[in-house]
Scaffold this motif. Structure first.
Motif, PDB file in Angstrom:
ATOM      1  N   PRO A  99       0.839  -1.209   0.000  1.00 48.84           N
ATOM      2  CA  PRO A  99       0.000   0.000   0.000  1.00 48.84           C
ATOM      3  C   PRO A  99       0.868   1.251   0.000  1.00 48.84           C
ATOM      4  O   PRO A  99       1.945   1.270   0.606  1.00 48.84           O
ATOM      5  CB  PRO A  99      -0.793  -0.124   1.301  1.00 48.84           C
ATOM      6  N   SER A 101       0.843   5.861  -0.416  1.00 49.48           N
ATOM      7  CA  SER A 101       0.124   7.124  -0.507  1.00 49.48           C
ATOM      8  C   SER A 101       0.754   7.967  -1.602  1.00 49.48           C
ATOM      9  O   SER A 101       1.908   7.757  -1.986  1.00 49.48           O
ATOM     10  CB  SER A 101       0.151   7.873   0.828  1.00 49.48           C
ATOM     11  N   ASN A 135      -3.487   4.139  -1.840  1.00 46.46           N
ATOM     12  CA  ASN A 135      -4.413   3.984  -0.719  1.00 46.46           C
ATOM     13  C   ASN A 135      -4.710   5.310  -0.027  1.00 46.46           C
ATOM     14  O   ASN A 135      -5.230   5.336   1.080  1.00 46.46           O
ATOM     15  CB  ASN A 135      -3.829   2.995   0.285  1.00 46.46           C
ATOM     16  N   GLY A 136      -4.381   6.406  -0.696  1.00 42.28           N
ATOM     17  CA  GLY A 136      -4.672   7.729  -0.166  1.00 42.28           C
ATOM     18  C   GLY A 136      -3.921   8.772  -0.960  1.00 42.28           C
ATOM     19  O   GLY A 136      -2.699   8.640  -1.163  1.00 42.28           O
ATOM     20  N   ASN A 155     -10.245   8.383  -2.089  1.00 43.59           N
ATOM     21  CA  ASN A 155      -9.353   8.273  -0.924  1.00 43.59           C
ATOM     22  C   ASN A 155      -8.529   9.548  -0.707  1.00 43.59           C
ATOM     23  O   ASN A 155      -7.316   9.495  -0.477  1.00 43.59           O
ATOM     24  CB  ASN A 155      -8.406   7.071  -1.081  1.00 43.59           C
ATOM     25  N   ASN A 331      -1.685  10.330   7.620  1.00 44.17           N
ATOM     26  CA  ASN A 331      -2.144   9.860   6.314  1.00 44.17           C
ATOM     27  C   ASN A 331      -1.333   8.659   5.831  1.00 44.17           C
ATOM     28  O   ASN A 331      -1.889   7.695   5.286  1.00 44.17           O
ATOM     29  CB  ASN A 331      -2.038  10.988   5.283  1.00 44.17           C
ATOM     30  N   LYS A 334      -2.333   5.658   7.793  1.00 49.47           N
ATOM     31  CA  LYS A 334      -3.659   5.201   7.370  1.00 49.47           C
ATOM     32  C   LYS A 334      -3.549   4.387   6.084  1.00 49.47           C
ATOM     33  O   LYS A 334      -4.173   3.329   5.944  1.00 49.47           O
ATOM     34  CB  LYS A 334      -4.585   6.397   7.164  1.00 49.47           C
ATOM     35  N   ALA A 335      -2.745   4.880   5.128  1.00 49.04           N
ATOM     36  CA  ALA A 335      -2.540   4.145   3.883  1.00 49.04           C
ATOM     37  C   ALA A 335      -1.822   2.822   4.153  1.00 49.04           C
ATOM     38  O   ALA A 335      -2.142   1.787   3.570  1.00 49.04           O
ATOM     39  CB  ALA A 335      -1.737   4.994   2.900  1.00 49.04           C
ATOM     40  N   GLN A 336      -0.873   2.843   5.067  1.00 47.87           N
ATOM     41  CA  GLN A 336      -0.107   1.647   5.418  1.00 47.87           C
ATOM     42  C   GLN A 336      -1.015   0.565   5.995  1.00 47.87           C
ATOM     43  O   GLN A 336      -0.817  -0.628   5.752  1.00 47.87           O
ATOM     44  CB  GLN A 336       0.977   2.017   6.429  1.00 47.87           C
ATOM     45  N   SER A 338      -4.027   0.044   5.242  1.00 50.56           N
ATOM     46  CA  SER A 338      -4.997  -0.442   4.271  1.00 50.56           C
ATOM     47  C   SER A 338      -4.533  -1.762   3.671  1.00 50.56           C
ATOM     48  O   SER A 338      -3.350  -2.093   3.688  1.00 50.56           O
ATOM     49  CB  SER A 338      -5.185   0.578   3.147  1.00 50.56           C
ATOM     50  N   ARG A 339      -5.457  -2.481   3.088  1.00 53.93           N
ATOM     51  CA  ARG A 339      -5.104  -3.715   2.409  1.00 53.93           C
ATOM     52  C   ARG A 339      -4.658  -3.390   0.994  1.00 53.93           C
ATOM     53  O   ARG A 339      -5.177  -2.508   0.350  1.00 53.93           O
ATOM     54  CB  ARG A 339      -6.288  -4.671   2.402  1.00 53.93           C
ATOM     55  N   ALA A 345      -2.330  -7.887   3.370  1.00 53.24           N
ATOM     56  CA  ALA A 345      -2.058  -6.828   4.341  1.00 53.24           C
ATOM     57  C   ALA A 345      -0.623  -6.347   4.189  1.00 53.24           C
ATOM     58  O   ALA A 345       0.262  -7.104   3.796  1.00 53.24           O
ATOM     59  CB  ALA A 345      -2.280  -7.372   5.761  1.00 53.24           C
TER      60      ALA A 345
END
Length: 350
Positions: A99, A101, A135-136, A155, A331, A334-336, A338-339, A345
């Motif tokens: 994942p 960003s 993922n963001g 996202n 942020n 949060k992205a980290q 995410s799947r 994971a």
């Protein structure tokens, strides 16, 4: 320990908002105990960008970039730009189910369209493809978030900006700064087509106009506007002192997503004149007294002359790099969490 690998096509010797934002964020993250690893064009063969030689485009392979990223052992990856390195890093993350960003610093479709005959909708499709794989996607303002949402980017995460109040602050005004009559109308930044400088330089204003910065359009504009003082690039204390001598900071750009120079001017106690577009409308709040926004840029400049320097510096104090960097870290984490695109994971942080 969190180890963030930041991949960016924009880095020194460039001096622009992207570079400054990353540099200041890295400083604050290091203070927080976060380890930062940079992947930049300096590590690869590179060539000057057509129409903008100050920008270096990396000439490299997937294997070379992948090797550099893998050596950093990242617990998180952030891709700052949509250039050659950003594209390869995107591919590496997707291949490894990592994942990641991204961030959106420049209105890329408009930026490209100002230089090449490429339909904006094609570039909008490109940025949608690029950023939605992550993922963001970090954006600086609410207006940019709304704009990107309309073209289908998901996202979206807020990452504001800050200002170093120890570097930029009000100073005593000289009677004739630059040996020019007041009022001084100043702009600072890249001297390039997307900055819309003629909109400022064509104005019939009292006093003097000063342009601080370098870029591909500098020679042409110096010939076209012999009455304007073009100082070239300034940095550090010299830049801070120059800001503080202005009576009004003029921001004619309509393509920036934020405008770091706006904060630098405000922190220096200089009111801002700008168009009511993304960036200025997000910073210069209605009734703040820190500047004037108007579709008629001359009207904005003249109204800004009546603004108080104290109100400008007060507004700047609400922006700190510590707060912005905490947003960035949140942020990234949060992205980290995410799947990944493949459903896997993210590997646990060390």
């Amino acid at each position: 320990m969190t180890r963030i690998t930041i991949v960016t096509d924009a880095w020194y010797p460039q001096v622009n908002g992207v570079v400054r934002s990353i540099e200041n964020t890295n400083r604050e993250l290091t203070r927080m105990g976060v380890e930062i690893c940079m992947v930049t064009p300096k590590e690869f063969a590179n060539i000057p960008c057509p129409t903008y030689p100050e920008i270096r485009l990396s000439v490299t392979t997937f294997a070379q970039v992948a090797g550099v990223i893998e050596k950093t052992l990242p617990t998180a990856v952030h891709i700052a730009t949509e250039g050659p390195l950003g594209l390869i890093a995107r591919r590496w993350c997707l291949k490894n189910n990592m994942p990641f960003s991204t961030s959106y610093h420049t209105r890329f479709p408009e930026y490209v369209a100002a230089r090449f005959p490429v339909p904006i909708r094609w570039m909008q499709a490109f940025v949608r493809w690029f950023h939605n794989a992550g993922n963001g996607c970090m954006v600086a303002t609410a207006s940019l978030e709304r704009e990107l949402s309309k073209i289908g980017i998901h996202n979206l995460l807020r990452w504001s900006r800050g200002i170093d109040q120890t570097a930029f602050h009000p100073m005593n005004l000289e009677e004739r700064p630059f040996d020019l009559p007041r009022p001084i109308f100043m702009t600072v930044g890249r001297v390039a087509v997307e900055k819309n400088l003629p909109a400022f330089l064509d104005l019939d204003l009292p006093g003097s106009k000063v342009v601080i910065g370098d870029g591909p359009a500098l020679a042409e504009l110096k010939k076209r506007y012999p009455e304007v003082l073009f100082t070239g690039m300034k940095t550090g204390e010299e830049l801070a002192r120059a800001y503080a001598q202005a009576d009004v900071f003029v921001f004619p750009s309509k393509t920036d997503t934020f405008g770091n120079t706006i904060l630098e001017a405000l922190a220096s106690g200089v009111p801002v004149a700008a168009y009511p577009v993304m960036g200025p409308v997000d910073i210069i709040a209605e009734g703040s007294g820190a500047g004037a926004l108007d579709e008629d840029l001359k009207a904005a400049c003249l109204r800004a002359l009546g603004c108080r320097r104290e109100d400008a510096s007060r507004l700047a104090r609400s922006y700190t790099w510590e707060a912005a960097s905490k947003q960035f870290l949140g942020n990234v984490l949060k992205a980290q969490a995410s799947r990944g695109p493949g459903g896997h994971a993210l590997p646990a942080a060390e």
